[in-house]
Design an enzyme around this catalytic site. Structure first.
Site, mmCIF file in Angstrom:
data_model
loop_
_atom_site.group_PDB
_atom_site.id
_atom_site.type_symbol
_atom_site.label_atom_id
_atom_site.label_comp_id
_atom_site.label_asym_id
_atom_site.label_seq_id
_atom_site.Cartn_x
_atom_site.Cartn_y
_atom_site.Cartn_z
ATOM 1 N N LYS A 163 0.669 -1.293 0.015
ATOM 2 C CA LYS A 163 0.029 -0.053 0.098
ATOM 3 C C LYS A 163 1.064 1.171 -0.222
ATOM 4 O O LYS A 163 0.577 2.366 -0.652
ATOM 5 C CB LYS A 163 -0.969 -0.133 1.127
ATOM 6 C CG LYS A 163 -2.142 -0.978 0.997
ATOM 7 C CD LYS A 163 -2.846 -0.717 2.122
ATOM 8 C CE LYS A 163 -4.378 -1.836 2.305
ATOM 9 N NZ LYS A 163 -5.040 -1.879 3.522
ATOM 10 N N LYS A 244 -5.123 -10.999 -7.082
ATOM 11 C CA LYS A 244 -6.528 -11.137 -6.358
ATOM 12 C C LYS A 244 -7.459 -10.150 -6.615
ATOM 13 O O LYS A 244 -6.909 -9.065 -7.053
ATOM 14 C CB LYS A 244 -5.922 -11.394 -5.021
ATOM 15 C CG LYS A 244 -5.831 -10.088 -4.376
ATOM 16 C CD LYS A 244 -5.792 -9.973 -2.642
ATOM 17 C CE LYS A 244 -5.596 -8.549 -2.371
ATOM 18 N NZ LYS A 244 -5.679 -8.332 -0.841
ATOM 19 N N LYS A 247 -10.327 -4.160 -4.191
ATOM 20 C CA LYS A 247 -10.966 -2.841 -4.462
ATOM 21 C C LYS A 247 -10.116 -2.059 -4.988
ATOM 22 O O LYS A 247 -10.492 -0.925 -5.320
ATOM 23 C CB LYS A 247 -11.785 -2.474 -3.422
ATOM 24 C CG LYS A 247 -10.913 -2.346 -1.971
ATOM 25 C CD LYS A 247 -11.961 -2.304 -0.758
ATOM 26 C CE LYS A 247 -10.912 -2.687 0.455
ATOM 27 N NZ LYS A 247 -11.880 -3.280 1.465
HETATM 28 P P1 TYM Z 1 -10.601 -5.947 3.937
HETATM 29 O O1 TYM Z 1 -11.878 -5.002 4.413
HETATM 30 O O2 TYM Z 1 -9.476 -5.870 2.851
HETATM 31 O O3 TYM Z 1 -11.143 -7.494 3.645
HETATM 32 C C1 TYM Z 1 -12.268 -8.003 4.289
HETATM 33 C C2 TYM Z 1 -11.987 -9.478 4.078
HETATM 34 O O4 TYM Z 1 -12.180 -9.941 2.810
HETATM 35 C C3 TYM Z 1 -10.879 -10.793 2.487
HETATM 36 N N1 TYM Z 1 -10.795 -10.693 1.199
HETATM 37 C C4 TYM Z 1 -10.310 -11.779 0.329
HETATM 38 N N2 TYM Z 1 -10.749 -13.180 0.394
HETATM 39 C C5 TYM Z 1 -10.453 -13.850 -0.747
HETATM 40 N N3 TYM Z 1 -10.162 -13.552 -1.914
HETATM 41 C C6 TYM Z 1 -10.054 -12.192 -2.210
HETATM 42 N N4 TYM Z 1 -9.736 -11.351 -3.363
HETATM 43 C C7 TYM Z 1 -10.298 -11.355 -0.985
HETATM 44 N N5 TYM Z 1 -10.045 -9.856 -0.892
HETATM 45 C C8 TYM Z 1 -10.340 -9.477 0.387
HETATM 46 C C9 TYM Z 1 -10.085 -10.358 3.499
HETATM 47 O O5 TYM Z 1 -8.883 -11.249 3.420
HETATM 48 C C10 TYM Z 1 -10.841 -10.169 4.845
HETATM 49 O O6 TYM Z 1 -11.022 -11.084 5.469
HETATM 50 N N6 TYM Z 1 -7.292 -5.791 7.692
HETATM 51 C C11 TYM Z 1 -8.483 -6.204 7.286
HETATM 52 C C12 TYM Z 1 -9.676 -5.704 8.255
HETATM 53 C C13 TYM Z 1 -9.615 -5.851 9.772
HETATM 54 C C14 TYM Z 1 -9.736 -7.159 10.223
HETATM 55 C C15 TYM Z 1 -9.613 -6.813 11.634
HETATM 56 C C16 TYM Z 1 -9.817 -8.501 9.864
HETATM 57 C C17 TYM Z 1 -9.368 -5.068 10.483
HETATM 58 N N7 TYM Z 1 -9.482 -5.398 11.681
HETATM 59 C C18 TYM Z 1 -9.611 -7.947 12.707
HETATM 60 C C19 TYM Z 1 -9.906 -9.540 10.728
HETATM 61 C C20 TYM Z 1 -9.617 -9.211 12.124
HETATM 62 C C21 TYM Z 1 -8.906 -5.804 5.775
HETATM 63 O O7 TYM Z 1 -8.292 -4.825 5.377
HETATM 64 O O8 TYM Z 1 -10.027 -6.713 5.291
#
Ligand code: TYM
Length: 383
Positions: A163, A244, A247
């Site tokens: 990022k 992958k 967004k």
């Molecule tokens: P975020 O908001 O980017 O994504 C949310 C969840 O979606 C999963 N994900 C995917 N899984 C499979 N294939 C993909 N292409 C794909 N894109 C996204 C992510 O792995 C995620 O589980 N840092 C985290 C948010 C967060 C969090 C937490 C998660 C903040 N605090 C505590 C777990 C526990 C994030 O940016 O997810």
């Protein structure tokens, strides 16, 4: 509030000293009984489900719609696990401001996120869903954990490197993002964290932080495990199957949003990049595009990949994509409809989130009070 200044007796925060940079004995610090202080005396109903292990997970409200990668990688498990676990889920708006944002848009996207999560099947009777900024313990614990995280350790996070190379504005918040994520989970003493594969390294960090804190001050946090579904842990972009679905991709052509109109979904699937040859077989190395489509098809239709391979044997990509387009469009249409229904009554939606925050706060406050007393802080006198 009295801040106790702790002086490291050896080492520094850095690679080789990450583990022993601060030698503090919990016994040498003033004791304050678990749960003492005003926070612990608040009257709240205990939201924990006795006998069930706890799951916690979070998602960022950084777009108008969640995508199929979010759903298949994580959210599907959220829905399933609410019935088997004591489930606590969070819309992580504090994380969302680590990149530039528009305040009005963020406010709206939190509601849209909640509406979508209820629309895919989260049930407020079965789980706790809340917005992170409504529970102030998250940044409070994050600070404590930051003071136990090595600079080099945080710098090794691949998402940060990724990022920070893409964003012009690289903030300290982006750097400490994974520590706040650790605080999110540790506050709830979660046993499992359902996420996609891209979060594995962040879970590893939170495990290390929990173990380090426990070793330094005595048992305080449950050490969580990642719950990653192998088949759908990484859903690929339809237009660039070697990347992958994300967004932050430069084009939306390869991203299926849950709120996309059916015709838009059909169009995206029909123009999905497939591979050389005509056979519909699962072969990630040689046919990443088709393999990704098979995974999506299999998971949404509840049919095995092997069954799909035999069904489409001798048929071309055209038939396969046409059928898949209908499967995905049929899956997403009711989600969009239900999302709009929730968004039609934002007063009720906000009420549901406030109730979620109250339940979450009861758990978070207890953990924070314990962590405060363990490091030698006084308890907060407000809240
Ligand atoms: P975020 O908001 O980017 O994504 C949310 C969840 O979606 C999963 N994900 C995917 N899984 C499979 N294939 C993909 N292409 C794909 N894109 C996204 C992510 O792995 C995620 O589980 N840092 C985290 C948010 C967060 C969090 C937490 C998660 C903040 N605090 C505590 C777990 C526990 C994030 O940016 O997810």
């Amino acid at each position: 509030m009295l801040l106790l200044r702790l002086t490291p007796t050896s080492g520094s925060i850095g690679n080789s000293h990450d583990r022993d940079w601060m030698r503090v004995s919990a016994r040498s610090l003033p004791s304050c009984r678990y749960g003492c202080g005003r926070i612990a005396n608040m009257t709240t109903t205990d939201p924990a489900v006795p006998g069930r292990s706890r799951v916690f997970s979070g998602i960022q409200p950084t777009s108008d719609s969640f995508h199929l990668g979010n759903y298949l990688g994580a959210l599907r498990s959220w829905v399933d696990m609410q019935h088997t676990h004591d489930a606590v889920y969070c819309i992580v708006d504090l994380h969302a401001i680590t990149i530039s944002h528009d305040p009005k848009e963020l406010h709206q996207r939190c509601r849209a996120a909640a509406a979508q999560l209820f629309a895919i099947g989260l049930d407020p009777e079965e789980c706790t869903l809340f917005v992170q900024s409504q529970v102030p313990e998250h940044p409070m614990l994050s600070w404590m954990l930051e003071c136990h995280t090595g600079f080099g350790e945080a710098g090794r996070m691949t998402q940060f490197k990724d990022k920070s190379s893409k964003n012009e504005r690289v903030t300290v918040g982006l750097f400490t993002y994974p520590v706040l994520q650790a605080a999110d989970v540790l506050l709830y003493q979660a046993n499992e964290v359902p996420v996609g594969e891209d979060q594995r390294q962040h879970i590893e960090l939170m495990r290390n932080l929990a173990q380090r804190f426990n070793a330094t001050y005595g048992d305080t946090f449950t050490v969580p495990n990642a719950h990653i579904v192998k088949a759908t842990g990484t859903v690929q972009d339809l237009a660039e199957p070697e990347r992958k679905m994300s967004k932050s991709a430069s084009s939306t052509a390869g991203i299926i949003d849950l709120l996309d109109q059916p015709n838009r979904i059909r169009k995206k699937i029909k123009s999905a990049v497939t591979d050389a040859g005509r056979e519909i077989v699962y072969d990630v190395d040689n046919k990443p595009g088709v393999s990704n489509l098979l995974t999506i098809y299999s998971t949404l239709a509840g049919e095995s990949v092997a069954d799909l391979e035999s069904r489409y044997e001798g048929k071309g990509y055209g038939d396969f994509k046409k059928d898949l387009a209908e499967v995905v469009a049929d899956f997403c249409a009711p989600i969009a409809e239900r999302t709009n229904e929730y968004l039609d009554d934002v007063t009720e939606l906000d009420k549901m989130l406030a109730q979620g925050a109250q339940k979450a706060h009861a758990i978070a406050a207890e953990t924070l009070a314990n962590a405060y007393s363990r490091v030698g802080f006084r308890q907060p006198v407000y809240g």
